[in-house]
Enzyme design. Sequence first.
Site, PDB file in Angstrom:
ATOM      1  N   CYS A  12     -17.528  53.600  60.545  1.00  0.00           N
ATOM      2  CA  CYS A  12     -17.929  52.236  60.422  1.00  0.00           C
ATOM      3  C   CYS A  12     -17.307  51.216  61.832  1.00  0.00           C
ATOM      4  CB  CYS A  12     -16.453  52.039  59.607  1.00  0.00           C
ATOM      5  SG  CYS A  12     -16.764  52.765  57.787  1.00  0.00           S
TER       6      CYS A  12
HETATM    7  C1  BEZ Z   1     -15.993  56.725  57.976  1.00  0.00           C
HETATM    8  O1  BEZ Z   1     -16.271  55.923  58.736  1.00  0.00           O
HETATM    9  O2  BEZ Z   1     -15.793  57.238  58.979  1.00  0.00           O
HETATM   10  C2  BEZ Z   1     -15.545  56.563  56.874  1.00  0.00           C
HETATM   11  C3  BEZ Z   1     -15.126  56.194  55.951  1.00  0.00           C
HETATM   12  C4  BEZ Z   1     -14.966  56.200  54.788  1.00  0.00           C
HETATM   13  C5  BEZ Z   1     -15.155  57.720  54.094  1.00  0.00           C
HETATM   14  C6  BEZ Z   1     -15.602  58.530  55.213  1.00  0.00           C
HETATM   15  C7  BEZ Z   1     -16.616  58.220  56.328  1.00  0.00           C
END
Ligand code: BEZ
Length: 211
Positions: free
Chosen positions: A45
């Site tokens: 994210c």
């Molecule tokens: C991420 O942004 O890395 C992420 C967030 C939630 C679940 C899996 C990955």
Amino acid sequence: MALHLGDTAPDFTADTTAGPISFHEWAGDSWVVLFSHPADFTPVCTTELSRVAQLQSEWDARGVKPIAVSVDSAEDHASWRPQIEAFGQTTVGFPIIADQDKAVAELYDMIHPGEGDTSSVRSVFVIDPAKKVRLSITYPKSVGRNFEEILRAVDALQTTDRASVSTPVDWRVGEKIIVPPTLSTEDARERFDDVEEHFPYLRTANIRAGV
Ligand code: BEZ
């Protein structure tokens, strides 16, 4: 219920990092890219929101307002923002919706039980100035999106609206479009430049300057 292309994008009010908004009013006459992410302070994210921020001049050039959403609080979004900015050496110029009650996620069907039912997946909605949903894509939580593809798709939507044409695979601004099947090749030569008939049903051409 899932949203379909052509549906009116549901309106909502929400708290954001830029203060409370009423979505349709905030969108005004702009195109909107509404995109969800699972959670603040997470790696994929952080890279995604950095990229959207870096592309701000590209959104502006197309009259597009990006807006992010997750089920975290506005306070969490605000504390996370410096890290997004540091990662991308950029400034976040778009609001991030605080959707703690999941109202927006539910309206836009952003929570997918197969991907865990507590946070949103990576949904993207392109919404036009008439507030119609024109494109939607959904990525799993583990896969970061390509926002240059969203820009390319916005270019294609704006071009197909303006010139009543279609665009071929991987099309980019300046490349040949697809002549509508309703137009005879003779009429197409009146309206477009460099018309090529590959098959009777597949003709490509250049849009004239100013169209
Ligand atoms: C991420 O942004 O890395 C992420 C967030 C939630 C679940 C899996 C990955």
